[in-house]
Design a protein around this motif. Structure first.
Motif, PDB file in Angstrom:
ATOM      1  N   ASP A 181       6.637   2.858   6.156  1.00 22.06           N
ATOM      2  CA  ASP A 181       7.582   3.876   6.132  1.00 22.06           C
ATOM      3  C   ASP A 181       7.446   4.955   7.435  1.00 22.06           C
ATOM      4  OD1 ASP A 181       8.430   6.972   5.246  1.00 22.06           O
ATOM      5  OD2 ASP A 181       9.107   5.701   3.488  1.00 22.06           O
ATOM      6  N   ASP A 182       8.277   5.609   8.035  1.00 19.13           N
ATOM      7  CA  ASP A 182       8.081   6.527   9.132  1.00 19.13           C
ATOM      8  C   ASP A 182       7.177   7.700   8.699  1.00 19.13           C
ATOM      9  OD1 ASP A 182       8.442   7.013  11.896  1.00 19.13           O
ATOM     10  OD2 ASP A 182       9.879   8.459  11.463  1.00 19.13           O
ATOM     11  N   ARG A 183       7.134   7.920   7.494  1.00 23.19           N
ATOM     12  CA  ARG A 183       6.277   8.841   7.074  1.00 23.19           C
ATOM     13  C   ARG A 183       4.699   8.533   6.846  1.00 23.19           C
ATOM     14  NH1 ARG A 183       9.672  10.410   1.780  1.00 23.19           N
ATOM     15  NH2 ARG A 183       9.470   8.354   1.791  1.00 23.19           N
ATOM     16  N   THR A 184       4.590   7.398   7.053  1.00 21.26           N
ATOM     17  CA  THR A 184       3.184   6.910   6.960  1.00 21.26           C
ATOM     18  C   THR A 184       2.121   7.574   8.075  1.00 21.26           C
ATOM     19  OG1 THR A 184       4.104   4.487   6.599  1.00 21.26           O
ATOM     20  CG2 THR A 184       1.763   4.798   7.349  1.00 21.26           C
ATOM     21  N   PRO A 185       1.052   7.964   7.657  1.00 19.33           N
ATOM     22  CA  PRO A 185       0.187   8.962   8.537  1.00 19.33           C
ATOM     23  C   PRO A 185      -0.047   8.160   9.860  1.00 19.33           C
ATOM     24  CG  PRO A 185      -0.748   8.919   6.353  1.00 19.33           C
ATOM     25  CD  PRO A 185       0.496   8.321   6.184  1.00 19.33           C
ATOM     26  N   VAL A 239       0.859  -1.264  -0.030  1.00 22.82           N
ATOM     27  CA  VAL A 239      -0.038  -0.012  -0.008  1.00 22.82           C
ATOM     28  C   VAL A 239       0.939   1.161   0.058  1.00 22.82           C
ATOM     29  CG1 VAL A 239      -1.975   1.255   0.876  1.00 22.82           C
ATOM     30  CG2 VAL A 239      -1.639  -1.345   1.420  1.00 22.82           C
ATOM     31  N   SER A 240       0.633   2.275  -0.950  1.00 19.96           N
ATOM     32  CA  SER A 240       1.337   3.297  -0.787  1.00 19.96           C
ATOM     33  C   SER A 240       0.791   4.399  -1.454  1.00 19.96           C
ATOM     34  CB  SER A 240       2.858   2.937  -1.678  1.00 19.96           C
ATOM     35  OG  SER A 240       2.340   2.684  -3.230  1.00 19.96           O
ATOM     36  N   SER A 241       1.610   5.665  -1.109  1.00 19.54           N
ATOM     37  CA  SER A 241       1.279   7.126  -1.626  1.00 19.54           C
ATOM     38  C   SER A 241       2.495   7.598  -2.302  1.00 19.54           C
ATOM     39  CB  SER A 241       0.563   7.982  -0.775  1.00 19.54           C
ATOM     40  OG  SER A 241       1.531   8.545   0.023  1.00 19.54           O
ATOM     41  N   GLN A 242       2.640   8.900  -2.894  1.00 24.63           N
ATOM     42  CA  GLN A 242       3.725   9.395  -3.185  1.00 24.63           C
ATOM     43  C   GLN A 242       4.648   9.862  -2.065  1.00 24.63           C
ATOM     44  OE1 GLN A 242       2.498  12.989  -5.222  1.00 24.63           O
ATOM     45  NE2 GLN A 242       1.877  11.814  -7.300  1.00 24.63           N
ATOM     46  N   LEU A 243       4.399   9.737  -0.904  1.00 25.17           N
ATOM     47  CA  LEU A 243       5.043   9.936   0.378  1.00 25.17           C
ATOM     48  C   LEU A 243       5.698   8.956   1.237  1.00 25.17           C
ATOM     49  CD1 LEU A 243       3.233  13.344   1.259  1.00 25.17           C
ATOM     50  CD2 LEU A 243       5.537  13.191  -0.140  1.00 25.17           C
ATOM     51  N   TRP A 244       4.806   7.853   1.104  1.00 26.80           N
ATOM     52  CA  TRP A 244       5.128   6.705   2.092  1.00 26.80           C
ATOM     53  C   TRP A 244       4.723   5.422   1.607  1.00 26.80           C
ATOM     54  CZ3 TRP A 244       0.666   4.106   2.886  1.00 26.80           C
ATOM     55  CH2 TRP A 244      -0.574   4.556   2.653  1.00 26.80           C
ATOM     56  N   SER A 245       4.935   4.324   2.137  1.00 31.01           N
ATOM     57  CA  SER A 245       4.711   3.012   1.747  1.00 31.01           C
ATOM     58  C   SER A 245       4.642   2.051   2.907  1.00 31.01           C
ATOM     59  CB  SER A 245       5.785   2.512   0.534  1.00 31.01           C
ATOM     60  OG  SER A 245       7.025   2.302   1.408  1.00 31.01           O
ATOM     61  N   ALA A 246       3.824   0.923   2.751  1.00 30.35           N
ATOM     62  CA  ALA A 246       3.439  -0.040   3.694  1.00 30.35           C
ATOM     63  C   ALA A 246       3.439  -1.261   2.971  1.00 30.35           C
ATOM     64  CB  ALA A 246       2.279   0.410   4.369  1.00 30.35           C
ATOM     65  N   SER A 247       3.949  -2.322   3.677  1.00 29.89           N
ATOM     66  CA  SER A 247       3.611  -3.673   3.108  1.00 29.89           C
ATOM     67  C   SER A 247       3.599  -4.886   4.215  1.00 29.89           C
ATOM     68  CB  SER A 247       4.954  -4.095   2.503  1.00 29.89           C
ATOM     69  OG  SER A 247       6.203  -4.209   2.983  1.00 29.89           O
ATOM     70  N   PHE A 248       2.804  -5.793   3.594  1.00 26.44           N
ATOM     71  CA  PHE A 248       2.520  -6.922   4.707  1.00 26.44           C
ATOM     72  C   PHE A 248       2.841  -8.268   3.983  1.00 26.44           C
ATOM     73  CE2 PHE A 248      -0.417  -3.418   4.922  1.00 26.44           C
ATOM     74  CZ  PHE A 248      -0.357  -3.082   6.174  1.00 26.44           C
ATOM     75  N   GLY A 249       3.145  -9.310   5.052  1.00 21.06           N
ATOM     76  CA  GLY A 249       3.407 -10.704   4.261  1.00 21.06           C
ATOM     77  C   GLY A 249       2.088 -11.345   3.983  1.00 21.06           C
ATOM     78  N   GLY A 250       2.052 -12.647   3.375  1.00 19.66           N
ATOM     79  CA  GLY A 250       1.007 -13.213   2.994  1.00 19.66           C
ATOM     80  C   GLY A 250       0.052 -13.743   3.969  1.00 19.66           C
ATOM     81  N   ASN A 251       0.679 -13.870   5.140  1.00 22.84           N
ATOM     82  CA  ASN A 251      -0.011 -14.529   6.235  1.00 22.84           C
ATOM     83  C   ASN A 251      -0.724 -13.736   7.398  1.00 22.84           C
ATOM     84  OD1 ASN A 251      -0.078 -17.405   6.100  1.00 22.84           O
ATOM     85  ND2 ASN A 251       1.887 -17.646   6.676  1.00 22.84           N
ATOM     86  N   THR A 252      -0.645 -12.347   6.983  1.00 20.92           N
ATOM     87  CA  THR A 252      -0.899 -11.344   7.901  1.00 20.92           C
ATOM     88  C   THR A 252      -2.589 -11.432   7.703  1.00 20.92           C
ATOM     89  OG1 THR A 252       1.020  -9.951   7.002  1.00 20.92           O
ATOM     90  CG2 THR A 252      -0.883  -8.898   8.356  1.00 20.92           C
ATOM     91  N   PRO A 253      -3.175 -11.430   8.769  1.00 23.35           N
ATOM     92  CA  PRO A 253      -4.655 -11.534   8.783  1.00 23.35           C
ATOM     93  C   PRO A 253      -5.281 -10.206   8.009  1.00 23.35           C
ATOM     94  CG  PRO A 253      -3.766 -12.267  10.855  1.00 23.35           C
ATOM     95  CD  PRO A 253      -2.564 -11.696  10.236  1.00 23.35           C
ATOM     96  N   VAL A 254      -6.307 -10.635   7.094  1.00 19.11           N
ATOM     97  CA  VAL A 254      -6.648  -9.452   6.539  1.00 19.11           C
ATOM     98  C   VAL A 254      -7.519  -8.503   7.277  1.00 19.11           C
ATOM     99  CG1 VAL A 254      -7.034 -10.928   4.269  1.00 19.11           C
ATOM    100  CG2 VAL A 254      -8.893 -10.938   5.844  1.00 19.11           C
ATOM    101  N   GLU A 255      -8.182  -9.078   8.616  1.00 18.98           N
ATOM    102  CA  GLU A 255      -8.883  -8.249   9.398  1.00 18.98           C
ATOM    103  C   GLU A 255      -7.626  -7.024  10.115  1.00 18.98           C
ATOM    104  OE1 GLU A 255     -10.814 -11.986   9.146  1.00 18.98           O
ATOM    105  OE2 GLU A 255      -8.679 -11.286   9.428  1.00 18.98           O
ATOM    106  N   ILE A 256      -6.708  -7.526  10.332  1.00 20.39           N
ATOM    107  CA  ILE A 256      -5.394  -6.429  10.651  1.00 20.39           C
ATOM    108  C   ILE A 256      -5.131  -5.660   9.720  1.00 20.39           C
ATOM    109  CG2 ILE A 256      -3.437  -6.252  11.499  1.00 20.39           C
ATOM    110  CD1 ILE A 256      -3.940  -9.063  13.245  1.00 20.39           C
TER     111      ILE A 256
END
Length: 270
Positions: free
Chosen positions: A182-186, A81-98
């Motif tokens: 990313d530390d810039r993640t809101p 998941v990303s924007s022009q300023l930040w990014s985030a990522s998750f592994g395949g076993n991360t629960p979708v509810e989280i």
């Protein structure tokens, strides 16, 4: 042409017996539509290639994207998941509810004040520590789940990581899932993630459809097909409502001032 019957996980929630599964952070991936369909209900568009095994979603203003691409690497990031300023990522076993705690917050208006995630974790029984360099870390009581904000020794750049790492018995660890931010993640997105992470409510999983059944408790008297489908529809309705409310909040509330020509016309008409 009649569509052939093809057995698929997309037939859920009617294709199996469901169990209430706790704790949620050890329950495994779940149905990705819990995330993707909620975003689409909020106005996100699908830009994926139908002949490639992925999902690519973009927000209505094109400021945010979500990519779901399964990877054979157990340590890879299936979700990005990303924007022009930040990014985030998750592994395949991360629960979708989280994950949804994070992505649902993208559909809502940001709060006026910046949120702090650590009180949420401490209130759920996590221990918290901070060192002299400003590195922060919280530990779940189970001893295998952590969340931290830290910088490398060679850099002052901070980043966030959530992780479930199982001991191998040989002094090492095997990662069940991870989230990187990313530390810039809101901060309100991180707060949504943390709130969903510590939520004690069970999640629905098929019997033994979990990465490690000895780590969770499954009770078969949970909601089944029709109830789960109805709950999902209610979730999509809530996503549409949240997105509409956010768009109304972001819309200009003041009319532009009248120009000289308009003012002259108004004066002559009086």
């Amino acid at each position: 042409m009649t569509r052939p019957y093809v057995a698929s996980a997309a037939d859920d929630p009617w294709s199996r017996i469901w169990c209430d599964t706790t704790p949620r952070h050890l329950a495994g991936a779940g149905d990705p539509r819990h995330v993707t369909q909620a975003l689409r209900a909020g106005g996100w568009k699908n830009f994926g290639d139908p002949d490639f095994p992925h999902v690519v979603l973009g927000s209505p203003d094109y400021q945010h994207t979500l990519v779901l691409e399964p990877t054979p690497n157990a340590y890879g990031s299936w979700w990005r998941v990303s924007s022009q300023l930040w990014s985030a990522s998750f592994g395949g076993n991360t629960p979708v509810e989280i994950i949804a705690g994070f992505t649902d917050a993208l559909l809502c208006s940001p709060p006026a004040a910046e949120l702090d995630i650590w009180p949420t974790l401490r209130a759920a029984g996590w221990t918290y520590e901070c060192d002299e360099r400003g590195n922060e870390r919280a530990h779940h009581p189970d001893g295998i789940t952590t969340m931290e904000r830290s910088a490398t020794l060679a850099s002052d750049y901070f980043s966030w990581k959530a992780e479930v790492a199982l001991p191998t018995g040989l002094g090492g660890h095997h990662r069940l899932w991870h989230g990187y931010f990313d530390d810039r993640t809101p901060r309100h997105l991180l707060a949504g993630f943390a709130t969903a992470l510590v939520d004690p409510a069970p999640v629905s999983r098929g019997r033994y459809d979990v990465p490690h059944d000895h780590l969770v408790t499954q009770v078969e008297r949970g909601a089944q097909g029709e109830q789960l489908a109805a709950a999902h529809e209610a979730r999509l309705k809530a996503s549409r409502s949240a997105a509409r409310k956010a768009r109304r909040s972001a819309a200009p509330t003041t009319r532009p001032s009248a120009g000289p020509a308009t003012e002259a016309t108004t004066a002559r008409s009086r």
